[in-house]
Design a protein around this motif. Structure first.
Motif, PDB file in Angstrom:
ATOM      1  N   ALA A  22      33.467  55.491  37.014  1.00 58.97           N
ATOM      2  CA  ALA A  22      32.361  54.582  37.285  1.00 58.97           C
ATOM      3  C   ALA A  22      31.838  54.021  35.971  1.00 58.97           C
ATOM      4  O   ALA A  22      31.609  54.770  35.022  1.00 58.97           O
ATOM      5  N   THR A  23      31.669  52.722  35.920  1.00 60.60           N
ATOM      6  CA  THR A  23      31.181  52.091  34.697  1.00 60.60           C
ATOM      7  C   THR A  23      29.775  51.540  34.917  1.00 60.60           C
ATOM      8  O   THR A  23      29.380  51.226  36.045  1.00 60.60           O
ATOM      9  N   SER A  24      29.064  51.431  33.841  1.00 55.85           N
ATOM     10  CA  SER A  24      27.737  50.828  33.872  1.00 55.85           C
ATOM     11  C   SER A  24      27.540  50.042  32.597  1.00 55.85           C
ATOM     12  O   SER A  24      28.230  50.261  31.592  1.00 55.85           O
ATOM     13  N   GLY A  25      26.620  49.106  32.645  1.00 51.09           N
ATOM     14  CA  GLY A  25      26.320  48.332  31.456  1.00 51.09           C
ATOM     15  C   GLY A  25      27.111  47.042  31.331  1.00 51.09           C
ATOM     16  O   GLY A  25      27.045  46.388  30.286  1.00 51.09           O
ATOM     17  N   THR A  26      27.870  46.691  32.389  1.00 52.46           N
ATOM     18  CA  THR A  26      28.596  45.422  32.367  1.00 52.46           C
ATOM     19  C   THR A  26      28.218  44.613  33.604  1.00 52.46           C
ATOM     20  O   THR A  26      27.931  45.169  34.657  1.00 52.46           O
ATOM     21  N   ILE A  27      28.262  43.298  33.440  1.00 50.89           N
ATOM     22  CA  ILE A  27      28.062  42.457  34.606  1.00 50.89           C
ATOM     23  C   ILE A  27      29.376  42.346  35.360  1.00 50.89           C
ATOM     24  O   ILE A  27      30.446  42.643  34.809  1.00 50.89           O
ATOM     25  N   LEU A  28      29.306  41.911  36.597  1.00 50.82           N
ATOM     26  CA  LEU A  28      30.481  41.920  37.456  1.00 50.82           C
ATOM     27  C   LEU A  28      31.636  41.132  36.857  1.00 50.82           C
ATOM     28  O   LEU A  28      32.775  41.596  36.837  1.00 50.82           O
ATOM     29  N   SER A  29      31.365  39.949  36.348  1.00 51.57           N
ATOM     30  CA  SER A  29      32.439  39.114  35.831  1.00 51.57           C
ATOM     31  C   SER A  29      33.105  39.748  34.615  1.00 51.57           C
ATOM     32  O   SER A  29      34.320  39.617  34.420  1.00 51.57           O
ATOM     33  N   THR A  30      32.331  40.436  33.805  1.00 54.08           N
ATOM     34  CA  THR A  30      32.919  41.097  32.639  1.00 54.08           C
ATOM     35  C   THR A  30      33.812  42.247  33.075  1.00 54.08           C
ATOM     36  O   THR A  30      34.925  42.410  32.584  1.00 54.08           O
ATOM     37  N   PHE A  31      33.311  43.070  33.995  1.00 58.22           N
ATOM     38  CA  PHE A  31      34.115  44.186  34.472  1.00 58.22           C
ATOM     39  C   PHE A  31      35.395  43.683  35.131  1.00 58.22           C
ATOM     40  O   PHE A  31      36.485  44.150  34.812  1.00 58.22           O
ATOM     41  N   SER A  32      35.273  42.717  36.006  1.00 58.92           N
ATOM     42  CA  SER A  32      36.453  42.267  36.750  1.00 58.92           C
ATOM     43  C   SER A  32      37.468  41.602  35.841  1.00 58.92           C
ATOM     44  O   SER A  32      38.673  41.685  36.077  1.00 58.92           O
ATOM     45  N   GLY A  33      37.018  40.966  34.780  1.00 57.84           N
ATOM     46  CA  GLY A  33      37.942  40.286  33.876  1.00 57.84           C
ATOM     47  C   GLY A  33      38.565  41.180  32.827  1.00 57.84           C
ATOM     48  O   GLY A  33      39.501  40.778  32.134  1.00 57.84           O
ATOM     49  N   SER A  34      38.052  42.397  32.716  1.00 60.19           N
ATOM     50  CA  SER A  34      38.539  43.313  31.696  1.00 60.19           C
ATOM     51  C   SER A  34      39.744  44.112  32.189  1.00 60.19           C
ATOM     52  O   SER A  34      39.956  44.266  33.385  1.00 60.19           O
ATOM     53  N   THR A  35      40.499  44.628  31.239  1.00 59.28           N
ATOM     54  CA  THR A  35      41.624  45.498  31.559  1.00 59.28           C
ATOM     55  C   THR A  35      41.119  46.922  31.690  1.00 59.28           C
ATOM     56  O   THR A  35      40.386  47.417  30.831  1.00 59.28           O
ATOM     57  N   GLU A  48      48.450  59.111  25.875  1.00 58.13           N
ATOM     58  CA  GLU A  48      49.389  58.121  26.382  1.00 58.13           C
ATOM     59  C   GLU A  48      48.779  57.382  27.576  1.00 58.13           C
ATOM     60  O   GLU A  48      47.999  57.957  28.340  1.00 58.13           O
ATOM     61  N   VAL A  49      49.175  56.130  27.719  1.00 56.85           N
ATOM     62  CA  VAL A  49      48.689  55.360  28.850  1.00 56.85           C
ATOM     63  C   VAL A  49      49.469  55.762  30.093  1.00 56.85           C
ATOM     64  O   VAL A  49      50.690  55.921  30.059  1.00 56.85           O
ATOM     65  N   VAL A  50      48.755  55.945  31.174  1.00 60.81           N
ATOM     66  CA  VAL A  50      49.343  56.351  32.443  1.00 60.81           C
ATOM     67  C   VAL A  50      49.476  55.159  33.384  1.00 60.81           C
ATOM     68  O   VAL A  50      50.513  54.944  34.004  1.00 60.81           O
ATOM     69  N   ALA A  51      48.404  54.396  33.489  1.00 58.64           N
ATOM     70  CA  ALA A  51      48.386  53.258  34.401  1.00 58.64           C
ATOM     71  C   ALA A  51      47.372  52.248  33.887  1.00 58.64           C
ATOM     72  O   ALA A  51      46.370  52.619  33.264  1.00 58.64           O
ATOM     73  N   LEU A  52      47.644  50.987  34.180  1.00 58.20           N
ATOM     74  CA  LEU A  52      46.810  49.916  33.651  1.00 58.20           C
ATOM     75  C   LEU A  52      46.721  48.807  34.686  1.00 58.20           C
ATOM     76  O   LEU A  52      47.702  48.502  35.367  1.00 58.20           O
ATOM     77  N   ILE A  53      45.538  48.209  34.798  1.00 58.52           N
ATOM     78  CA  ILE A  53      45.375  47.055  35.669  1.00 58.52           C
ATOM     79  C   ILE A  53      44.581  46.005  34.899  1.00 58.52           C
ATOM     80  O   ILE A  53      43.504  46.283  34.374  1.00 58.52           O
ATOM     81  N   THR A  54      45.132  44.811  34.835  1.00 64.43           N
ATOM     82  CA  THR A  54      44.481  43.754  34.075  1.00 64.43           C
ATOM     83  C   THR A  54      43.416  43.054  34.929  1.00 64.43           C
ATOM     84  O   THR A  54      43.302  43.294  36.130  1.00 64.43           O
ATOM     85  N   GLY A  55      42.680  42.176  34.293  1.00 63.21           N
ATOM     86  CA  GLY A  55      41.662  41.435  35.019  1.00 63.21           C
ATOM     87  C   GLY A  55      42.241  40.568  36.127  1.00 63.21           C
ATOM     88  O   GLY A  55      41.600  40.343  37.157  1.00 63.21           O
ATOM     89  N   SER A  56      43.470  40.118  35.947  1.00 63.02           N
ATOM     90  CA  SER A  56      44.120  39.293  36.957  1.00 63.02           C
ATOM     91  C   SER A  56      44.796  40.125  38.043  1.00 63.02           C
ATOM     92  O   SER A  56      45.342  39.573  38.999  1.00 63.02           O
ATOM     93  N   GLY A  57      44.777  41.452  37.857  1.00 65.39           N
ATOM     94  CA  GLY A  57      45.339  42.325  38.875  1.00 65.39           C
ATOM     95  C   GLY A  57      46.749  42.805  38.619  1.00 65.39           C
ATOM     96  O   GLY A  57      47.326  43.510  39.453  1.00 65.39           O
TER      97      GLY A  57
END
Length: 119
Positions: A22-35, A48-57
């Protein structure tokens, strides 16, 4: 920006766990656009990175977890999930969630949650 990871625990091989971040301190557009990503670090090993989802999905997984782990996000809740199935002892690690902020590229980290896979 703060990230709070939860959902870790002790599970037998073959079992499942669902991690949440759960994240806090970001507006919706910032969170959704972030990786958003999940990393893990086992004792004596590098993170090590396990899984990643970009802002575009776009989604990518480490080869070691493909077909077993699923990353997802709920932008409205500003939360990222990692569904882990068919867990193996080698999945034992501290799992960290990461948010790479769109625009600045700055990385924010959660505090980590321990996952132990053992009989």
């Amino acid at each position: 920006v703060q990230l709070q990871a939860s959902g870790g625990g002790l599970v037998q091989p073959g079992g499942s766990l669902r991690l949440s971040c759960a994240t806090s301190g970001t507006i919706l557009s910032t969170f959704s656009g972030s990786t958003k990503a999940w990393y893990r670090q086992a004792p004596g090993k590098q993170r090590e990175v396990v899984a990643l989802i970009t802002g575009s999905g776009s989604i990518s997984y480490a080869d070691s977890v493909k077909g077993r782990f699923t990353i997802s996000r709920d932008n409205a809740k500003r939360t990222v999930y990692l569904q882990m199935n068919s867990l193996k002892p080698e999945d034992t690690a501290v799992y960290f969630c990461n948010l790479r902020l769109v625009g600045t590229g700055y990385d924010y980290w959660g505090q980590g949650t321990q996952v132990t896979v053992s009989s």
